[in-house]
Design an enzyme around this catalytic site. Sequence first.
Site, PDB file in Angstrom:
ATOM      1  N   LEU A 144       0.868  -1.174   0.000  1.00 18.99           N
ATOM      2  CA  LEU A 144       0.000   0.000   0.000  1.00 18.99           C
ATOM      3  C   LEU A 144       0.904   1.222   0.000  1.00 18.99           C
ATOM      4  O   LEU A 144       1.994   1.189   0.575  1.00 18.99           O
ATOM      5  CB  LEU A 144      -0.901   0.024   1.236  1.00 18.99           C
ATOM      6  CG  LEU A 144      -1.955  -1.080   1.369  1.00 18.99           C
ATOM      7  CD1 LEU A 144      -2.697  -0.942   2.699  1.00 18.99           C
ATOM      8  CD2 LEU A 144      -2.945  -1.058   0.207  1.00 18.99           C
ATOM      9  N   ASP A 145       0.452   2.305  -0.636  1.00 20.94           N
ATOM     10  CA  ASP A 145       1.234   3.539  -0.639  1.00 20.94           C
ATOM     11  C   ASP A 145       1.430   4.049   0.787  1.00 20.94           C
ATOM     12  O   ASP A 145       0.676   3.703   1.698  1.00 20.94           O
ATOM     13  CB  ASP A 145       0.528   4.619  -1.461  1.00 20.94           C
ATOM     14  CG  ASP A 145       0.473   4.279  -2.935  1.00 20.94           C
ATOM     15  OD1 ASP A 145       1.308   3.477  -3.384  1.00 20.94           O
ATOM     16  OD2 ASP A 145      -0.425   4.807  -3.628  1.00 20.94           O
ATOM     17  N   ARG A 146       2.413   4.880   0.957  1.00 22.34           N
ATOM     18  CA  ARG A 146       2.782   5.388   2.286  1.00 22.34           C
ATOM     19  C   ARG A 146       1.580   5.916   3.074  1.00 22.34           C
ATOM     20  O   ARG A 146       1.407   5.639   4.252  1.00 22.34           O
ATOM     21  CB  ARG A 146       3.828   6.487   2.132  1.00 22.34           C
ATOM     22  CG  ARG A 146       4.284   7.101   3.459  1.00 22.34           C
ATOM     23  CD  ARG A 146       5.385   8.115   3.255  1.00 22.34           C
ATOM     24  NE  ARG A 146       6.060   8.418   4.509  1.00 22.34           N
ATOM     25  CZ  ARG A 146       7.348   8.679   4.642  1.00 22.34           C
ATOM     26  NH1 ARG A 146       8.119   8.679   3.575  1.00 22.34           N
ATOM     27  NH2 ARG A 146       7.871   8.940   5.821  1.00 22.34           N
ATOM     28  N   THR A 148      -1.701   5.524   2.205  1.00 25.11           N
ATOM     29  CA  THR A 148      -2.914   4.728   2.059  1.00 25.11           C
ATOM     30  C   THR A 148      -2.983   3.788   3.256  1.00 25.11           C
ATOM     31  O   THR A 148      -1.994   3.142   3.604  1.00 25.11           O
ATOM     32  CB  THR A 148      -2.905   3.916   0.758  1.00 25.11           C
ATOM     33  OG1 THR A 148      -2.873   4.812  -0.360  1.00 25.11           O
ATOM     34  CG2 THR A 148      -4.138   3.036   0.646  1.00 25.11           C
ATOM     35  N   ARG A 239      -5.673   5.907  -7.690  1.00 22.14           N
ATOM     36  CA  ARG A 239      -5.471   7.356  -7.640  1.00 22.14           C
ATOM     37  C   ARG A 239      -5.456   7.953  -9.043  1.00 22.14           C
ATOM     38  O   ARG A 239      -6.054   9.010  -9.294  1.00 22.14           O
ATOM     39  CB  ARG A 239      -4.178   7.669  -6.894  1.00 22.14           C
ATOM     40  CG  ARG A 239      -4.208   7.185  -5.442  1.00 22.14           C
ATOM     41  CD  ARG A 239      -2.817   7.137  -4.821  1.00 22.14           C
ATOM     42  NE  ARG A 239      -2.209   8.469  -4.747  1.00 22.14           N
ATOM     43  CZ  ARG A 239      -0.957   8.677  -4.389  1.00 22.14           C
ATOM     44  NH1 ARG A 239      -0.165   7.645  -4.090  1.00 22.14           N
ATOM     45  NH2 ARG A 239      -0.482   9.902  -4.327  1.00 22.14           N
TER      46      ARG A 239
END
Length: 337
Positions: A144-146, A148, A239
């Site tokens: 997962l993104d930082r 998210t 996104r």
Amino acid sequence: MTQVTVCITNEERSSERLDTFLSKRISILSRSSLNRMIKAECVLVDGKTPKPAQKLKAGQTVVVNLPPPPGNDMPPEDIPLAVIHEDEDVIVINKQSDLVVHPCPTAPNGTLVNALAWHFMHRSSGSLSQVGAENARPGIVHRLDRNTTGVMVAAKTEFAHWSLYEQFALRSTRKRYIALVHGEVVEDSGLIDLPISRHPYDPIKGGKASQTGFVVRERYEGFTLVELKLFTGRTHQIRVHLSHLRHPIVGDEVYGGRKLKLLIERQALHSCLLSFSHPTSGKRMSFSGAAPEDMARTIRLLREFRMVSSGGGGGGEAEVDLSVVFGEEALEREEAS
């Protein structure tokens, strides 16, 4: 550090932004990582500290001090974790925001991997699978993104690692996300079918096939809460797709979103449901994770003051229990007591 020097020749395009120039030549780092390096004064243009948007000219010299790659030594760090489930093979967590999943050049420590190492040493037993350890990604089968948040699984054994890796590769896992986006989405449900690439300023240009399904769950004045399903797994897919529809995620400034000050100042995207087959038993397991307080508080306020409609008419396509994601059950119990 490794120093890279690039001389801009007359043949190269003039008036190109520095961050764009670097993203095309240093492919191992993302554009956001390069921007952080520029702001940290790791990049010089003709011996001076530049800004990411500085326009370059022929004849200039760009010097980049690259941080060393992450090593195999990933020390345990006492970082709080919300563990949903753990056994001898896997660990499932509800990841908080501002937490990078694994060490990388711009985040060599303070990551989920470091936190899990501490957890196994002090609170549990076992360790992360060593598959991927040479790239500082032990036990990591998805990311997962930082900023998210939400449900993630990591592997504790090599057998579990390869089993989960295959499930993610074959799309036999089930993942659902919830996002708060700008604007009132007209369609009740649909499929976003647009290619995605790593182009620094046009992520649709020349990309690979990418598909995201969506269902409107709630509409507010100026905002919409959507449930999302990934059919492919490209970088920043949700996104990029929502931004392309002109409904960027709230707080996602990289792709056109705006922060809601004092409410939520990072992308309002949460991985709320993850289902997979247990590597050893084969039993199907499903896990849900509550959204963090900043997102939950924002939704509560929108419901109270800007509610337009609940449910977008997507019928059986919606699978996420919003009462679990936003803690309504716990809130009701608290109010009743």
